[in-house]
Design a protein around this motif. Structure first.
Motif, PDB file in Angstrom:
ATOM      1  N   TYR A 275      13.160  83.489 -31.962  1.00 52.98           N
ATOM      2  CA  TYR A 275      12.353  84.281 -32.884  1.00 52.98           C
ATOM      3  C   TYR A 275      12.346  85.729 -32.403  1.00 52.98           C
ATOM      4  CZ  TYR A 275      10.337  79.840 -34.538  1.00 52.98           C
ATOM      5  OH  TYR A 275      10.163  78.582 -35.056  1.00 52.98           O
TER       6      TYR A 275
ATOM      7  N   HIS B 238       5.382  76.372 -35.337  1.00 52.81           N
ATOM      8  CA  HIS B 238       6.555  77.200 -35.062  1.00 52.81           C
ATOM      9  C   HIS B 238       7.460  76.601 -33.980  1.00 52.81           C
ATOM     10  CE1 HIS B 238       4.784  80.043 -37.681  1.00 52.81           C
ATOM     11  NE2 HIS B 238       3.856  80.463 -36.839  1.00 52.81           N
TER      12      HIS B 238
ATOM     13  N   TRP C   6       8.450  84.503 -38.490  1.00 58.18           N
ATOM     14  CA  TRP C   6       8.837  83.290 -37.780  1.00 58.18           C
ATOM     15  C   TRP C   6      10.078  82.623 -38.373  1.00 58.18           C
ATOM     16  CZ3 TRP C   6       6.688  82.950 -33.207  1.00 58.18           C
ATOM     17  CH2 TRP C   6       5.439  83.540 -33.002  1.00 58.18           C
TER      18      TRP C   6
END
Length: 324
Positions: A193, A226, A200
């Protein structure tokens, strides 16, 4: 009469020769030490008893006798079977991800874990493949070094900056949060990321295009939503082309629907009518288009509409090239 000390030293020397991969010939050792063959046989028997009584300590299995060569050799508990080793080496050669120097080093180290008798056979089997080995192009000095450094940073959740060549050869600098490494079609990929955005969206960087890695003191944490599952990604992506997840439908009229199912793990056959199979699959991005187009007229896109349009447009553009 042979003194106990001499006998002990002789046994230690025999054991050492076996440890370094040598074959133990009873008659040759008897002549060398000036003792009877029975004395050497008793020495070997005592060594075998010691190995049996202390297997956990020495991590050796046994002194095994080979009738063909009339010699003993030391077998290790951690020895790779030759059939296992050749499978690993064939995969290493076929992936083409490492430099020839790295490949030779890996093979040499792997062979050290197999039996002495099979090393010559393994060399014979792979010599030509290694000689003609062609690695894929790379920009970094060492793929293995990059992999290890990135793996440590992933484990420590450590932010890094990388110097990287994009697919169009434009050099860029990126500060990123590394989260996973995967392998696909000749290349290792770093999944990360960006540090300067909140969307994200996972980014994919070919490890061989990373020319420099700077480790920062800043560490990061990821919310559960995430976190990244490389296994699921591998099942749903082709050629590491990023994009949204979608469900596609297509027909296949080739000879081996199993080849399609192997290439697209999420694919399933909805119906079969003669040689025509209707399949559905969940995939990320447009990399799947490249694979399906490689099947020529055996494939027909059925849905969703944007997927059908992508395939139709690509075929139309290809047709135009041949009309010019």
């Amino acid at each position: 009469m042979v003194k106990a000390k001499d006998k002990k030293n002789r046994m230690l020397e025999i054991f050492y020769r076996a440890m370094v991969g040598g074959n133990i010939n009873t008659k040759a050792l008897a002549d060398e030490y000036g003792v009877s063959g029975k004395s050497i046989s008793r020495d070997i028997g005592e060594i075998k008893n010691f190995l049996s009584d202390n297997r956990d300590l020495v991590n050796y299995k046994d002194l095994r006798y080979s009738a063909s060569s009339k010699t003993y050799h030391l077998e290790f508990d951690h020895v790779l079977l030759s059939k296992e080793l050749i499978a690993i080496i064939k995969v290493l050669i076929g992936c083409r991800a490492f430099s020839k120097e790295e490949l030779l080093t890996l093979i040499s180290k792997l062979k050290a874990f197999t039996s002495h008798q099979d090393r010559a056979l393994l060399d014979q089997i792979i010599t030509k493949e290694v000689y003609h080995y062609n690695e894929v192009g790379r920009d970094c000095e060492s793929v293995i070094d990059n992999l290890w450094k990135l793996t440590r940073c992933i484990k420590e959740r450590q932010e890094i900056s990388i110097s990287y060549y994009k697919v169009d050869r434009e050099p860029v600098e990126r500060r990123i949060m590394p989260i996973a490494i995967t392998f696909s079609d000749y290349y290792f990929y770093l999944i990360a990321y960006r540090c300067d955005t909140e969307d994200w969206t996972p980014l994919y960087f070919r490890v061989d295009r990373i020319t420099h890695i700077t480790e920062h003191r800043t560490h990061f944490t990821l919310a559960p939503e995430h976190d990244f599952d490389v296994g699921k990604l591998r099942d749903k992506i082709q050629f590491m082309f990023p994009g949204k997840l979608r469900k596609i439908k297509f027909s296949y009229t080739g000879d081996s629907v199993q080849a399609i199912l192997d290439r697209i793990p999420t694919a399933r056959v909805l119906e079969q009518n003669g040689k025509t199979s209707i399949l559905e699959a969940e995939t990320f991005g447009t990399g799947i288009n490249m694979f399906l187009l490689s099947q020529g007229r055996k494939i027909k896109a059925l849905g969703p509409p944007e997927f059908v349009d992508e395939i139709r447009e690509e075929i139309s553009d290809m047709d135009v090239q041949y009309k010019e």
